[in-house]
Every structure is written in C-alpha cells, then in structure tokens.
Write an enzyme that holds these catalytic residues in place. Structure first.
Site, PDB file in Angstrom:
ATOM      1  N   ARG A 210       1.169  -1.246  -0.191  1.00  0.00           N
ATOM      2  CA  ARG A 210      -0.127  -0.089   0.601  1.00  0.00           C
ATOM      3  C   ARG A 210       1.063   1.517   0.033  1.00  0.00           C
ATOM      4  O   ARG A 210       1.173   2.033  -0.953  1.00  0.00           O
ATOM      5  CB  ARG A 210      -1.014  -0.214   1.266  1.00  0.00           C
ATOM      6  N   ASP A 251     -15.858  -3.250  -4.098  1.00  0.00           N
ATOM      7  CA  ASP A 251     -15.718  -4.455  -2.502  1.00  0.00           C
ATOM      8  C   ASP A 251     -17.039  -5.598  -3.041  1.00  0.00           C
ATOM      9  O   ASP A 251     -18.268  -4.203  -3.253  1.00  0.00           O
ATOM     10  CB  ASP A 251     -15.500  -4.270  -1.714  1.00  0.00           C
ATOM     11  N   SER A 252     -17.276  -6.398  -2.187  1.00  0.00           N
ATOM     12  CA  SER A 252     -19.031  -6.861  -2.165  1.00  0.00           C
ATOM     13  C   SER A 252     -19.866  -6.145  -1.329  1.00  0.00           C
ATOM     14  O   SER A 252     -20.093  -7.326  -0.505  1.00  0.00           O
ATOM     15  CB  SER A 252     -18.459  -7.957  -2.644  1.00  0.00           C
ATOM     16  N   CYS A 341      -3.416 -14.413  -3.661  1.00  0.00           N
ATOM     17  CA  CYS A 341      -2.399 -14.781  -2.583  1.00  0.00           C
ATOM     18  C   CYS A 341      -3.387 -16.195  -2.318  1.00  0.00           C
ATOM     19  O   CYS A 341      -3.028 -16.841  -0.636  1.00  0.00           O
ATOM     20  CB  CYS A 341      -3.729 -13.878  -1.466  1.00  0.00           C
TER      21      CYS A 341
HETATM   22  N1  SAH Z   1      -6.523  -5.113  -0.586  1.00  0.00           N
HETATM   23  C1  SAH Z   1      -7.574  -5.473   0.785  1.00  0.00           C
HETATM   24  C2  SAH Z   1      -7.445  -7.036   0.948  1.00  0.00           C
HETATM   25  C3  SAH Z   1      -8.580  -7.290   0.348  1.00  0.00           C
HETATM   26  S1  SAH Z   1      -9.463  -8.618   0.621  1.00  0.00           S
HETATM   27  C4  SAH Z   1      -6.884  -4.101   1.522  1.00  0.00           C
HETATM   28  O1  SAH Z   1      -5.596  -3.599   1.027  1.00  0.00           O
HETATM   29  O2  SAH Z   1      -6.976  -4.119   2.884  1.00  0.00           O
HETATM   30  C5  SAH Z   1     -10.473  -9.448  -0.438  1.00  0.00           C
HETATM   31  C6  SAH Z   1     -11.779  -8.636  -0.592  1.00  0.00           C
HETATM   32  O3  SAH Z   1     -11.822  -9.331  -1.683  1.00  0.00           O
HETATM   33  C7  SAH Z   1     -12.661  -8.505   0.395  1.00  0.00           C
HETATM   34  O4  SAH Z   1     -13.027  -7.700   0.859  1.00  0.00           O
HETATM   35  C8  SAH Z   1     -14.540  -9.242  -0.153  1.00  0.00           C
HETATM   36  O5  SAH Z   1     -15.254  -8.383   0.327  1.00  0.00           O
HETATM   37  C9  SAH Z   1     -13.926  -8.805  -1.632  1.00  0.00           C
HETATM   38  N2  SAH Z   1     -14.491 -10.321  -3.054  1.00  0.00           N
HETATM   39  C10 SAH Z   1     -14.442 -11.355  -2.463  1.00  0.00           C
HETATM   40  N3  SAH Z   1     -14.865 -11.601  -3.911  1.00  0.00           N
HETATM   41  C11 SAH Z   1     -15.592 -10.484  -4.363  1.00  0.00           C
HETATM   42  C12 SAH Z   1     -15.694 -10.275  -5.432  1.00  0.00           C
HETATM   43  N4  SAH Z   1     -16.311 -11.060  -6.743  1.00  0.00           N
HETATM   44  N5  SAH Z   1     -16.475  -8.764  -6.134  1.00  0.00           N
HETATM   45  C13 SAH Z   1     -15.617  -7.540  -5.290  1.00  0.00           C
HETATM   46  N6  SAH Z   1     -14.798  -7.721  -4.420  1.00  0.00           N
HETATM   47  C14 SAH Z   1     -14.786  -9.180  -3.737  1.00  0.00           C
END
Ligand code: SAH
Length: 397
Positions: A210, A251-252, A341
């Site tokens: 980040r 995000d979902s 990941c």
């Molecule tokens: N980049 C973030 C961490 C991401 S974790 C950080 O720096 O903190 C992955 C995220 O993807 C989660 O918040 C989850 O809610 C979201 N997610 C999972 N499937 C999804 C989809 N199909 N569309 C949108 N968001 C999704």
C-alpha cells in the site's frame, strides 16, 4: 509417549525440516487430537516431535526436530518470545503487525496479529488448540498486552475436526471490552473491528505494498484510480495520499466499504474524491469497458481463488479473466498492481497467467517490480510453501 512410524523413504522431508507429515507417509501409529507424538523413520530413527491430527490429511505437524527438546509450556514460551523478538528487527512502520505466522515461526496452525494494544489470534490446528491456554498466557507475557481476541472462525478448522470459535480469550477484569481499534500504517491512520473484520481484522500483509502504491501514484502523477477488492480501502487512501483526485473502491462487502469512506475522512481527504461501489469486480470491470472508462492506476487484490494446488486450474482462469479486463482499462502509461494470495498458484504461474491476460487484451507493459507479503509474514528457508502472496507492478506501454 505415542510413536508414529513412517514408511521407508518418507523421512526425507522431515530431514529437510519440512514440518508436515501426510497421512500416506505413515506406516503405523496414531494418537489423540493434538497429542504430542514422536515421529520416527521405518528403522526407528528419531525425526521429530509433532502434534497428531486424527482427521486432517496433514496427520502430524512438527513442533521440533531436536530429540532433547520437551514440548511443554516452556517450549511455547520460547517459540513465542523468539517470534516476538524478530519483529523489531524487521523495521515495521506500523503499530499493527503479524506476531506469529504459523509454520514460519515454528508454531504450525497459529496466527497472531497485534493491533495496537490488542492481539487477535487464530487457532487453526488441533495442536495449537490443545495448548491454547498456555499459548494465550505466553503471548501476554511476551508482548505486555492484556487483551487477546480469538478469531478461530475459519473453514480449515473443520479439516481438523474443530468447531468455529470467536470471542475474548484474555482481557483485564472489568474491561469495557472494546473491539474497535485505531492503528497507524506508514503515514496512514486506519481502523478496524477485530470482532467484525475479515480474518483477524485487517490485511496486514499488504502494508508495504500500500505504501509502495502511494509512492507510485505520486511518481506517475496518476489521478484516476480504481481499487478492486478494496476491503476497507487501504489502497484507496494510499492513492489519495499519493495525490490521486478520483478513487473508486469496489468490493462486495458493504461494511468494508463504509469503513473505506471513514478512512478517507480519518486521513483528512475530501469525501468527494472517493466513490464506493458495492458490486462484483468482474461485472464492474466489464461495465467500465463498455462505458469506455480509463484509469491511471488499477489495483487487483482478489480473495484466495485457489486454496490449494488442486484448485489451480479454475483459479487460473478467474485470475486471467480479471487481469485481462483490467489491462483493457489502463490508460497509456498507467500502472497495474495485480496480486494473488493463493498458495496453490506459484509466482511463476501467476506471472504466466498475467502475461496471457495482457496478450489477450492486446496490451503490453513493463514489469517494473515483483511484490510479496510484508516481512512480518516471513517465509522460511525450510518451508517455502509458506509463501502465498505474490504481485506484479506493471506499467502499460
Ligand atoms: N486490498 C485489501 C484486501 C482485499 S481482501 C486491503 O488492502 O485491505 C479481498 C476482498 O475482496 C474482500 O474485502 C472481499 O469482500 C472482496 N471480494 C470477494 N469477492 C468479491 C467479488 N466477487 N467482487 C468484489 N469484491 C469481492
């Protein structure tokens, strides 16, 4: 003491200090859930002390390769103290960090993150489950913290025959029991709720990425930024800190997006610079392409598509799909930060997937950096399987 005898030839991985014994490697022997067992080769040579798991494919997780070592409370105190002592040597620019990273810290199945004054813990194997109280006390002793919140609400516990569990594991008497916390990460102020957040509350492994993103946005003068799978908007506030003027978080999870908005305010940025979309990323990317949108920087940080190598093929298609779409949304000279990941997808395979996605999109780019998890999520020499997060920084030609 119960003994597990391996089949001939199956001692090799333990000789290399790899800490797992699979069901198929065992000739005879067993134990109760989490019981300490002696693992020996077919001809009776000592290999390791480990914890037995009657239901998991990983039947034994090694505690120690030293025959003289006793697996007792003092053992856990030593291992925890050692892990805690490593962290200041890693120059972590935050008051939130991973203190115990499972196998890499010699404690298979244990994850402990520190958020300011509070520890958030996951017990993922029967071995650490059995020693839970000893571990909790040792954690308080090693850190000087007084609060431990447990987030053992993780699917892998089922493989170990364990139910899910969440709640306070340690707290001072009469404490108001607040699960909402503020942390600092590089120059950013962030917040989380250890009871409500994903995993232990936050994704600490992306901390340095980040920060790198903030610097990259500034360096490129990127203005329009798309943060896919934003969770609580860590990459979004980083983009704003780097000078972006229009950031979209997708995000979902509605609660995660609400917190992303709160983070924008907490860091003193104008709310009008940030938009949230509670939507599926794949569908959103397709819509943006149809609308002819372009971005100066895009982050793709999806959840784990491939928990194990067995899921790799389907996961590879999913990764390729979103990367292909993202490539098409990059303005000339724009940056793509793309991650996986999934432990089941190697860095090599991920590179190939992203290359294929670029080819399909008809977009070329320079791979200017390869990314990994922040150093408080270490990989050890003897357990390369621990490496899970990989990413690429690509600049569009
Ligand atoms: N980049 C973030 C961490 C991401 S974790 C950080 O720096 O903190 C992955 C995220 O993807 C989660 O918040 C989850 O809610 C979201 N997610 C999972 N499937 C999804 C989809 N199909 N569309 C949108 N968001 C999704």
């Amino acid at each position: 003491m119960k003994t597990i005898t391996l089949r001939e030839g199956k001692e090799r991985s333990l000789h290399r200090r790899h800490p797992w014994v699979f069901q198929g490697s065992i000739a005879k022997g067993g134990g109760d859930a989490g019981e300490t067992v002696r693992v020996q080769s077919h001809d009776g040579q000592f290999l390791a002390w480990g914890s037995f798991s009657p239901t998991s494919q990983i039947r034994v997780r090694a505690w120690s390769f030293d025959e003289a070592e006793r697996i007792d409370a003092a053992f856990f105190e030593r291992r925890i103290a050692q892990a805690v002592a490593l962290r200041p040597r890693l120059a972590i620019a935050s008051d939130a960090m991973r203190l115990i990273h499972g196998e890499a810290d010699g404690l298979p199945g244990l994850v402990v993150d520190r958020y300011a004054h509070l520890l958030s813990a996951q017990f993922l194997s029967v071995g650490v489950e059995r020693w839970r109280d000893v571990i909790a006390d040792a954690l308080l002793q090693a850190t000087g913290c007084h609060h431990i919140y447990e987030r053992s609400d993780v699917g892998v516990r089922e493989l170990e025959g364990l139910p899910q569990r969440t709640g306070w594991l340690r707290h001072p008497e009469g404490d108001p029991l607040v699960t909402e916390l503020a942390i600092r990460e590089h120059d950013l102020r962030l917040s989380l709720d250890v009871a409500e957040g994903h995993k232990t509350g936050y994704y600490l492994d992306q901390r340095d990425n980040r920060k790198l993103f903030a610097d990259l946005v500034r360096q490129l003068g990127a203005k329009r930024v798309l943060n896919c799978y934003s969770y609580t908007g860590g990459f979004s506030v980083a983009a704003l800190a780097g000078g972006a003027t229009e950031v979209i978080s997708v995000d979902s999870s509605g609660p995660a997006l609400a917190r992303a908005n709160a983070h924008v305010a907490l860091n003193g940025f104008d709310a009008s610079l940030h938009t949230t979309l509670d939507a599926d990323v794949n569908a959103t990317l397709r819509r943006f392409i149809t609308e002819g949108q372009q971005f100066d920087a895009i982050v793709l940080d999806p959840p784990k598509f491939a928990p194990t190598a067995a899921h790799a093929e389907r996961a590879a298609r999913a990764y390729k799909d979103i990367n292909r779409l993202a490539f098409r949304l990059l303005s000339p000279g724009a940056a793509l930060l793309t991650f996986s990941c999934s432990g089941g997808i190697s860095a090599d395979l991920f590179h190939k997937i992203v290359a294929g996605a670029g080819l399909d999109a008809g977009v070329d780019g320079y791979i200017v950096k390869r990314l990994e998890a922040s150093p408080d999520h270490p990989t050890t020499v003897t357990f390369p399987e621990g490496e899970y997060l990989k990413g690429l920084v690509i600049l569009r030609r």
